[in-house]
Design a protein around this motif. Structure first.
Motif, short mmCIF file in Angstrom:
data_model
loop_
_atom_site.label_atom_id
_atom_site.label_comp_id
_atom_site.label_asym_id
_atom_site.label_seq_id
_atom_site.Cartn_x
_atom_site.Cartn_y
_atom_site.Cartn_z
N THR A 22 44.09 40.57 34.86
CA THR A 22 44.25 39.14 35.40
C THR A 22 45.35 38.78 36.48
O THR A 22 46.19 39.58 36.72
CB THR A 22 44.54 38.45 33.52
OG1 THR A 22 46.14 38.47 33.33
CG2 THR A 22 43.22 38.97 32.30
N ASN A 23 44.73 37.84 36.46
CA ASN A 23 45.60 36.83 37.57
C ASN A 23 47.15 37.07 37.38
O ASN A 23 48.38 37.08 38.14
CB ASN A 23 45.85 35.98 37.91
CG ASN A 23 44.21 35.55 38.85
OD1 ASN A 23 43.82 36.96 39.30
ND2 ASN A 23 43.22 34.76 38.66
N ASP A 24 47.47 37.20 35.94
CA ASP A 24 48.90 36.89 34.84
C ASP A 24 49.80 38.21 36.00
O ASP A 24 50.81 38.41 36.38
CB ASP A 24 49.12 36.98 33.70
CG ASP A 24 48.84 35.36 32.89
OD1 ASP A 24 48.47 34.60 33.73
OD2 ASP A 24 48.05 35.00 31.91
N SER A 25 48.62 39.47 35.21
CA SER A 25 49.05 40.55 36.10
C SER A 25 49.73 40.71 37.82
O SER A 25 50.67 41.99 37.68
CB SER A 25 48.36 41.76 35.62
OG SER A 25 47.97 41.60 34.10
N ARG A 26 48.81 40.50 38.21
CA ARG A 26 49.06 40.23 39.25
C ARG A 26 50.45 39.49 40.11
O ARG A 26 51.43 40.15 40.63
CB ARG A 26 48.39 38.58 40.26
CG ARG A 26 48.07 39.89 41.71
CD ARG A 26 46.70 39.08 42.94
NE ARG A 26 46.99 39.19 44.62
CZ ARG A 26 47.95 38.75 44.99
NH1 ARG A 26 48.01 37.54 43.87
NH2 ARG A 26 47.71 38.79 46.33
N LEU A 60 46.65 49.51 38.98
CA LEU A 60 46.48 47.96 38.42
C LEU A 60 47.86 47.66 39.44
O LEU A 60 46.79 47.61 40.21
CB LEU A 60 47.46 47.05 37.71
CG LEU A 60 46.97 46.29 37.31
CD1 LEU A 60 45.26 46.45 36.96
CD2 LEU A 60 46.84 45.10 36.04
N VAL A 61 48.19 48.07 39.61
CA VAL A 61 49.33 47.72 42.16
C VAL A 61 48.08 47.97 42.64
O VAL A 61 47.85 47.06 43.35
CB VAL A 61 50.60 47.80 41.26
CG1 VAL A 61 51.51 48.23 43.13
CG2 VAL A 61 51.08 48.50 40.68
N HIS A 62 47.10 49.30 42.81
CA HIS A 62 46.24 49.71 43.76
C HIS A 62 44.71 48.99 43.98
O HIS A 62 44.21 48.57 44.36
CB HIS A 62 46.29 51.16 43.28
CG HIS A 62 48.11 52.18 44.16
ND1 HIS A 62 47.77 52.29 44.96
CD2 HIS A 62 48.14 52.88 43.18
CE1 HIS A 62 48.42 53.09 45.35
NE2 HIS A 62 48.80 53.18 43.91
N HIS A 63 44.85 48.18 42.14
CA HIS A 63 43.24 47.57 42.64
C HIS A 63 43.85 46.60 42.77
O HIS A 63 43.12 45.53 43.77
CB HIS A 63 43.73 47.26 40.82
CG HIS A 63 42.30 46.18 40.30
ND1 HIS A 63 40.90 46.56 40.92
CD2 HIS A 63 42.47 44.84 40.10
CE1 HIS A 63 40.45 45.65 40.28
NE2 HIS A 63 40.94 44.54 39.87
N PHE A 64 44.86 45.46 43.02
CA PHE A 64 45.87 44.06 43.64
C PHE A 64 45.80 44.19 44.81
O PHE A 64 45.49 43.10 45.69
CB PHE A 64 46.58 44.01 42.87
CG PHE A 64 45.73 43.30 41.43
CD1 PHE A 64 44.94 42.00 41.68
CD2 PHE A 64 46.62 43.34 40.04
CE1 PHE A 64 44.38 41.81 40.08
CE2 PHE A 64 46.20 43.33 39.06
CZ PHE A 64 44.47 42.49 39.24
#
Length: 207
Positions: A22-26, A60-64
């Protein structure tokens, strides 16, 4: 987005309560990156460290974010991209380069981005973490481009770049933040005429 955890591995048990993807993770990733970049600099920070600090799967870092350069730029949260503002300056001789540096600063600060730039500069001065990150960005992106192709040892080039920065930062503060007259109201061509010779001397003339 709901399939991310199964595609990229399992989130550690202690972190499973977070809404991965989610945007929270970003925002968690950006916050972690700001802390690590401020403390360890660009070269001393890895994407895996950022993920661990944020408590998310490294994928997830590479996802965002496309990579560490983009993550760093977004962590600093600059109102403009220095690479775009100074594009082509490294191909100019010292005299032309000095003038173009001043003109680039004036174009940027007299654009609609001025209010954001003033807010950014004031916020940076009041924050040790932001100051550390800005120093890293200026060294890696701005000064390397400004000094590219000029003669001298690495130490001399670094000193010359620092001296150029005194002129550029001083101009931004006095003309646009403090708004000291008559410089604040001087015509752009007049500012270039007055400031560029100092920058040209710092770029290539005997110190």
């Amino acid at each position: 987005m709901s399939g991310l955890p199964s595609l990229h591995g399992t989130v550690p048990a202690s972190r499973r309560g977070r809404r991965v993807g989610t945007n929270d993770s970003r925002e968690l990733i950006l916050a972690a990156a700001r802390r690590l970049f401020a403390e360890h600099g660009f070269d001393g920070t890895s994407l895996r460290q950022v993920a661990r600090e944020a408590g998310v799967d490294p994928a997830l870092v590479h996802h965002f974010f496309k990579g560490k350069d983009e993550l760093f730029a977004l962590s600093v949260d600059l109102p403009a991209d220095p690479a775009e503002v100074l594009a082509g300056v490294e191909s100019l001789d010292p005299g032309q380069r000095a003038e173009e540096i001043v003109r680039a600063v004036l174009r940027l600060w007299e654009s609609p981005a001025q209010h954001s730039l003033v807010a950014f500069l004031r916020g940076t001065i009041g924050s040790k973490a932001k100051t550390a990150m800005l120093r890293e960005l200026v060294t890696r992106t701005v000064l390397q481009r400004i000094m590219a192709g000029l003669p001298g040892t690495p130490e001399e080039r670094a000193l010359r770049g620092n001296l150029v920065a005194t002129q550029v930062v001083g101009l931004m503060l006095v003309r646009y933040v403090v708004r000291l007259e008559p410089l604040a109201s001087a015509a752009p061509d007049e500012v270039v005429r007055l400031v560029a010779p100092n920058i040209r001397r710092y770029l290539a003339e005997p110190l």
